[in-house]
Write a protein that holds these residues in place. Sequence first.
Motif, mmCIF file in Angstrom:
data_model
loop_
_atom_site.group_PDB
_atom_site.id
_atom_site.type_symbol
_atom_site.label_atom_id
_atom_site.label_comp_id
_atom_site.label_asym_id
_atom_site.label_seq_id
_atom_site.Cartn_x
_atom_site.Cartn_y
_atom_site.Cartn_z
ATOM 1 N N GLY A 46 1.270 16.104 6.058
ATOM 2 C CA GLY A 46 0.176 16.984 6.445
ATOM 3 C C GLY A 46 -0.574 17.530 5.242
ATOM 4 N N ASP A 47 0.150 17.853 4.181
ATOM 5 C CA ASP A 47 -0.504 18.353 2.976
ATOM 6 C C ASP A 47 -1.391 17.286 2.351
ATOM 7 N N LYS A 48 -0.919 16.043 2.323
ATOM 8 C CA LYS A 48 -1.735 14.935 1.804
ATOM 9 C C LYS A 48 -2.988 14.751 2.657
ATOM 10 N N MET B 27 0.854 -1.178 0.000
ATOM 11 C CA MET B 27 0.000 0.000 0.000
ATOM 12 C C MET B 27 0.896 1.236 0.000
ATOM 13 N N THR B 28 0.662 2.143 -0.946
ATOM 14 C CA THR B 28 1.453 3.372 -1.005
ATOM 15 C C THR B 28 0.976 4.346 0.054
ATOM 16 N N GLU B 29 1.786 5.372 0.302
ATOM 17 C CA GLU B 29 1.408 6.370 1.308
ATOM 18 C C GLU B 29 0.126 7.091 0.911
ATOM 19 N N ASP B 30 -0.027 7.396 -0.397
ATOM 20 C CA ASP B 30 -1.234 8.070 -0.863
ATOM 21 C C ASP B 30 -2.466 7.208 -0.642
ATOM 22 N N SER B 31 -2.382 5.912 -0.944
ATOM 23 C CA SER B 31 -3.538 5.043 -0.738
ATOM 24 C C SER B 31 -3.805 4.847 0.746
ATOM 25 N N ALA B 32 -2.750 4.881 1.572
ATOM 26 C CA ALA B 32 -2.950 4.774 3.016
ATOM 27 C C ALA B 32 -3.708 5.994 3.529
ATOM 28 N N VAL B 33 -3.399 7.178 3.003
ATOM 29 C CA VAL B 33 -4.108 8.394 3.402
ATOM 30 C C VAL B 33 -5.557 8.321 2.933
ATOM 31 N N GLU B 34 -5.770 7.850 1.715
ATOM 32 C CA GLU B 34 -7.125 7.749 1.170
ATOM 33 C C GLU B 34 -7.991 6.774 1.963
#
Length: 81
Positions: A43-45, A1-8
């Motif tokens: 934080g921006d994500k 899992m990428t960081e972006d998908s983890a945030v999503e």
Amino acid sequence: MTEDSAVEALSFEEALKELEAIVARLESGDAALDEAIALYERGDKLRRQCAARLDAAQARIEAVRLDANGQPAGTTPFNAG
């Protein structure tokens, strides 16, 4: 899992709580420069994810229309503008 998908995958509340913790850490001034940059990027994500969740929720809100007798007659999409 990428960081972006983890945030999503985070709920709005989870993302907001983590964002608040990041802001507190950055405001404390205790983070080294590299850590501060990484925290800012995370934080921006999180901020973008929270904004997207709020936009989606706002789009789903409907206003109840009333007829001449004050009875519910249907709904109309929310219009913030």
